[in-house]
Design an enzyme around this catalytic site. Structure first.
Site, PDB file in Angstrom:
ATOM      1  N   LYS A  61     -19.668  20.536 -25.536  1.00  0.00           N
ATOM      2  CA  LYS A  61     -19.100  21.260 -26.668  1.00  0.00           C
ATOM      3  C   LYS A  61     -19.082  22.769 -26.423  1.00  0.00           C
ATOM      4  CE  LYS A  61     -18.064  17.688 -29.128  1.00  0.00           C
ATOM      5  NZ  LYS A  61     -16.648  17.341 -29.387  1.00  0.00           N
ATOM      6  N   SER A 102     -18.675  22.032 -31.745  1.00  0.00           N
ATOM      7  CA  SER A 102     -19.843  21.630 -32.525  1.00  0.00           C
ATOM      8  C   SER A 102     -20.789  22.817 -32.636  1.00  0.00           C
ATOM      9  CB  SER A 102     -20.573  20.477 -31.824  1.00  0.00           C
ATOM     10  OG  SER A 102     -21.835  20.219 -32.413  1.00  0.00           O
ATOM     11  N   ASP A 158      -7.132   5.975 -25.066  1.00  0.00           N
ATOM     12  CA  ASP A 158      -8.379   6.385 -24.415  1.00  0.00           C
ATOM     13  C   ASP A 158      -8.114   7.785 -23.872  1.00  0.00           C
ATOM     14  OD1 ASP A 158     -10.489   6.953 -22.730  1.00  0.00           O
ATOM     15  OD2 ASP A 158     -10.405   5.051 -21.635  1.00  0.00           O
ATOM     16  N   TYR A 175     -24.265  16.624 -24.496  1.00  0.00           N
ATOM     17  CA  TYR A 175     -23.369  16.883 -25.627  1.00  0.00           C
ATOM     18  C   TYR A 175     -23.173  18.382 -25.832  1.00  0.00           C
ATOM     19  CZ  TYR A 175     -21.372  16.590 -30.317  1.00  0.00           C
ATOM     20  OH  TYR A 175     -20.549  16.717 -31.414  1.00  0.00           O
ATOM     21  N   ASN A 215      -9.873  15.761 -31.410  1.00  0.00           N
ATOM     22  CA  ASN A 215     -11.142  15.493 -32.088  1.00  0.00           C
ATOM     23  C   ASN A 215     -11.998  14.440 -31.392  1.00  0.00           C
ATOM     24  OD1 ASN A 215     -12.970  15.118 -34.625  1.00  0.00           O
ATOM     25  ND2 ASN A 215     -12.076  13.093 -34.261  1.00  0.00           N
ATOM     26  N   GLY A 229      -9.237  10.338 -32.052  1.00  0.00           N
ATOM     27  CA  GLY A 229     -10.506   9.911 -32.632  1.00  0.00           C
ATOM     28  C   GLY A 229     -10.440   9.850 -34.145  1.00  0.00           C
ATOM     29  N   ILE A 253     -22.907  17.176 -40.349  1.00  0.00           N
ATOM     30  CA  ILE A 253     -21.941  16.548 -41.237  1.00  0.00           C
ATOM     31  C   ILE A 253     -22.353  15.093 -41.478  1.00  0.00           C
ATOM     32  CG2 ILE A 253     -19.502  16.055 -41.645  1.00  0.00           C
ATOM     33  CD1 ILE A 253     -20.190  19.057 -41.327  1.00  0.00           C
TER      34      ILE A 253
END
Length: 257
Positions: free
Chosen positions: A165, A148, A69, A161, A95, A15, A194
């Site tokens: 994480k 995260s 991928d 999400y 990442n 990534g 960020i």
């Protein structure tokens, strides 16, 4: 700031075309990496500008782009094999990750599974492939997983999400135990708010960012390169007795909310 803390190390970053991954790869060059493998589904940065590989070439560091991928195990295996050109991976940075436009309590099943295939499956495949190569070559190494702040504290607008994480945080701890006897360290980095293109274009998060900034003790959003510096430290020998942690890089936000 340029250092030599990654001198002699081959770094692979998934990534890495955009955002935090881009900063991690470029910072690896600034910190003296021997070679860098940049991986993403496209070489074109989402935020525009020159490809990450071009930025790294300016430092005189050997670099390769490898289209990957991460949800496909065979593609991740091929990515890590590409590091063999330079002697094998020393620092693997898993990442790659995605967010969803609709990610609340009623998150769509297909969307949920798509996010997990990248954020969890892809992270596991990356760690496994790197560990296999490190062990085969008898190399100690560092694997850094991207978690995260949302993996340490839940939010109603990021159900899938945050779930993914949070899994990354525990994956780092479990993998650290499994791979420690081979001299392989596994840690997670947990960024806070960020200032990236992904943040600015993610519904809900973008709107909340200013409130987060005002509540953050440092009163500003983080910069992608600050995550890159944290990753570089975990990848370097300066953190040689650090494994199984989730390093929170959030300007102090989770300390006060």
């Amino acid at each position: 700031m340029n250092t030599n803390i990654l001198q002699g190390k081959v770094v692979v970053v998934t990534g890495a075309a955009s955002g935090i991954g881009r900063a991690i790869a470029i910072n690896a060059a600034k910190h003296g990496a021997k070679a860098i493998i940049v991986s993403d589904i496209s070489e074109t940065p989402r935020e525009g500008g020159t490809p990450t590989t071009h930025e790294i070439e300016a430092f005189g560091v050997p670099v390769r782009f490898h289209k990957t991928d991460v949800s496909q195990r065979e593609q991740v295996d091929a990515l890590v094999e590409a590091a063999a050109e330079f002697g094998g991976v020393d620092v693997m940075v898993a990442n790659a990750g995605i967010t969803l436009r609709a990610d609340g309590a009623d998150v769509n099943e297909d969307d949920f599974h798509r996010l997990m295939s990248v954020n969890l499956d892809g992270t596991l495949f990356s760690a496994q492939a790197a560990a296999r190569q490190m062990k085969a070559r008898g190399k100690a190494g560092s694997i850094v997983l991207m978690a995260s702040m949302g993996g340490l504290s839940g939010a109603g607008m990021t159900v899938a999400y945050s779930t993914s994480k949070g899994g990354v945080v525990l994956m780092a701890k479990a993998m650290a135990d499994a791979l420690g006897p081979d001299g392989i360290r596994v840690n997670a980095v947990a960024p806070g708010t960020i200032d990236t293109h992904l943040l600015r274009t993610s519904p809900g998060i973008a709107e909340a960012a200013e409130g987060f900034r005002q509540r953050t003790p440092l009163r500003r959003l983080g910069r992608p390169e600050e995550i890159g510096d944290a990753v570089a430290w975990l990848g370097s020998d300066l953190s040689s007795y650090v494994t199984g942690i989730a390093l929170l890089v959030d300007g102090g936000l989770l300390s006060v909310i």
